[in-house]
Write a protein that holds these residues in place. Structure first.
Motif, PDB file in Angstrom:
ATOM      1  N   ASP A   1      51.297  37.107  88.249  1.00 57.07           N
ATOM      2  CA  ASP A   1      50.492  38.137  87.609  1.00 57.07           C
ATOM      3  C   ASP A   1      51.326  38.649  86.434  1.00 57.07           C
ATOM      4  N   VAL A   2      50.673  38.919  85.309  1.00 59.04           N
ATOM      5  CA  VAL A   2      51.372  39.447  84.136  1.00 59.04           C
ATOM      6  C   VAL A   2      50.732  40.762  83.746  1.00 59.04           C
ATOM      7  N   LYS A   3      51.561  41.809  83.674  1.00 62.62           N
ATOM      8  CA  LYS A   3      51.047  43.113  83.264  1.00 62.62           C
ATOM      9  C   LYS A   3      52.149  43.882  82.555  1.00 62.62           C
ATOM     10  N   ASP A   4      51.840  44.380  81.356  1.00 66.16           N
ATOM     11  CA  ASP A   4      52.785  45.173  80.542  1.00 66.16           C
ATOM     12  C   ASP A   4      54.108  44.449  80.332  1.00 66.16           C
ATOM     13  N   GLY A   5      54.060  43.150  80.150  1.00 65.42           N
ATOM     14  CA  GLY A   5      55.270  42.377  79.867  1.00 65.42           C
ATOM     15  C   GLY A   5      56.075  41.999  81.096  1.00 65.42           C
ATOM     16  N   VAL A   6      55.587  42.354  82.294  1.00 62.47           N
ATOM     17  CA  VAL A   6      56.288  42.048  83.545  1.00 62.47           C
ATOM     18  C   VAL A   6      55.559  40.898  84.254  1.00 62.47           C
ATOM     19  N   ILE A   7      56.331  39.869  84.604  1.00 62.84           N
ATOM     20  CA  ILE A   7      55.794  38.737  85.358  1.00 62.84           C
ATOM     21  C   ILE A   7      56.122  38.980  86.829  1.00 62.84           C
ATOM     22  N   THR A   8      55.085  39.025  87.682  1.00 62.73           N
ATOM     23  CA  THR A   8      55.296  39.178  89.116  1.00 62.73           C
ATOM     24  C   THR A   8      54.984  37.848  89.780  1.00 62.73           C
ATOM     25  N   LEU A   9      55.950  37.342  90.542  1.00 62.85           N
ATOM     26  CA  LEU A   9      55.788  36.054  91.219  1.00 62.85           C
ATOM     27  C   LEU A   9      55.616  36.283  92.707  1.00 62.85           C
ATOM     28  N   THR A  10      54.635  35.589  93.310  1.00 66.93           N
ATOM     29  CA  THR A  10      54.432  35.628  94.754  1.00 66.93           C
ATOM     30  C   THR A  10      54.202  34.207  95.225  1.00 66.93           C
ATOM     31  N   GLY A  11      54.260  34.015  96.537  1.00 66.56           N
ATOM     32  CA  GLY A  11      54.061  32.686  97.104  1.00 66.56           C
ATOM     33  C   GLY A  11      55.375  32.125  97.609  1.00 66.56           C
ATOM     34  N   GLU A  12      55.452  30.805  97.653  1.00 62.64           N
ATOM     35  CA  GLU A  12      56.636  30.128  98.190  1.00 62.64           C
ATOM     36  C   GLU A  12      57.190  29.151  97.168  1.00 62.64           C
ATOM     37  N   ILE A  13      58.532  28.933  97.254  1.00 62.02           N
ATOM     38  CA  ILE A  13      59.201  27.968  96.368  1.00 62.02           C
ATOM     39  C   ILE A  13      60.421  27.403  97.088  1.00 62.02           C
ATOM     40  N   LYS A  14      60.756  26.175  96.784  1.00 59.14           N
ATOM     41  CA  LYS A  14      61.978  25.568  97.327  1.00 59.14           C
ATOM     42  C   LYS A  14      63.176  26.205  96.618  1.00 59.14           C
ATOM     43  N   ARG A  15      64.230  26.410  97.385  1.00 56.34           N
ATOM     44  CA  ARG A  15      65.453  27.006  96.824  1.00 56.34           C
ATOM     45  C   ARG A  15      65.946  26.211  95.604  1.00 56.34           C
ATOM     46  N   SER A  16      65.871  24.904  95.667  1.00 58.83           N
ATOM     47  CA  SER A  16      66.367  24.060  94.564  1.00 58.83           C
ATOM     48  C   SER A  16      65.517  24.187  93.299  1.00 58.83           C
ATOM     49  N   ASP A  17      64.251  24.612  93.436  1.00 55.46           N
ATOM     50  CA  ASP A  17      63.370  24.748  92.282  1.00 55.46           C
ATOM     51  C   ASP A  17      63.469  26.124  91.605  1.00 55.46           C
ATOM     52  N   LEU A  18      63.957  27.116  92.330  1.00 52.73           N
ATOM     53  CA  LEU A  18      63.958  28.486  91.815  1.00 52.73           C
ATOM     54  C   LEU A  18      64.753  28.662  90.513  1.00 52.73           C
ATOM     55  N   PRO A  19      66.002  28.168  90.398  1.00 50.84           N
ATOM     56  CA  PRO A  19      66.742  28.402  89.143  1.00 50.84           C
ATOM     57  C   PRO A  19      66.023  27.862  87.909  1.00 50.84           C
ATOM     58  N   LYS A  20      65.435  26.667  88.030  1.00 52.68           N
ATOM     59  CA  LYS A  20      64.738  26.067  86.883  1.00 52.68           C
ATOM     60  C   LYS A  20      63.522  26.914  86.501  1.00 52.68           C
ATOM     61  N   LEU A  21      62.765  27.368  87.496  1.00 46.78           N
ATOM     62  CA  LEU A  21      61.587  28.186  87.216  1.00 46.78           C
ATOM     63  C   LEU A  21      62.000  29.507  86.553  1.00 46.78           C
ATOM     64  N   MET A  22      63.010  30.164  87.082  1.00 49.46           N
ATOM     65  CA  MET A  22      63.455  31.449  86.521  1.00 49.46           C
ATOM     66  C   MET A  22      63.939  31.270  85.082  1.00 49.46           C
TER      67      MET A  22
END
Length: 148
Positions: A109-130
């Motif tokens: 969700d994007v609101k006022d310049g803030v990206i809120t992430l929910t759901g699930e992700i693999k630990r190995s994928d998180l750094p690349k996404l961030m």
């Protein structure tokens, strides 16, 4: 019989040496003193009015100095930091949707310049996404993901 005291004249070179020692002790760099017949002219750049005044006072206190002409200038203030660039919500949403196409279990969700992430992700994928999301220049990334 009267004696007149001879006042020994301080040499300009000695005054100049004393000035350089004073400059070193004050940490003043780039100040150029010129001495002629005990009269000192200083030029260069001081960081502020206070350092300019204290420099002049210090030189006046040196033995043999008759007068000081202070031609020092004050350094200009540093330029202001450039404003932080924050992307608009529309361009952020577009970039976030693009970034999340490879992560079907992540919602955003994007609101006022803030990206809120929910759901699930693999630990190995998180750094690349961030890294990808931070490159979009949001105000903040609020990571509420569950790490698998």
């Amino acid at each position: 019989m009267t004696f007149t005291a001879c006042k020994e004249k301080v040499k300009d070179d000695d005054i100049q040496s004393a000035i350089f020692m004073q400059l070193n002790s004050m940490g003043m760099v780039g100040i150029q003193p010129m001495v002629k017949d005990g009269e000192v002219t200083i030029s260069g750049e001081c960081k502020d009015e206070a350092s300019k005044a204290s420099l002049e006072a210090a030189i006046k206190s040196i033995k043999g100095v008759k007068s000081v002409v202070n031609n020092c200038t004050i350094a200009p203030p540093p330029p202001p930091a450039p404003p932080i660039e924050i992307s608009t919500d529309n361009s952020l949403m577009e970039g976030v949707n693009n970034a999340l196409k490879d992560y079907p279990t992540v919602r955003s969700d994007v609101k006022d310049g803030v990206i809120t992430l929910t759901g699930e992700i693999k630990r190995s994928d998180l750094p690349k996404l961030m890294q990808t999301l931070n490159a979009l220049k949001p105000k903040k990334v609020d990571n509420q993901l569950t790490i698998k």
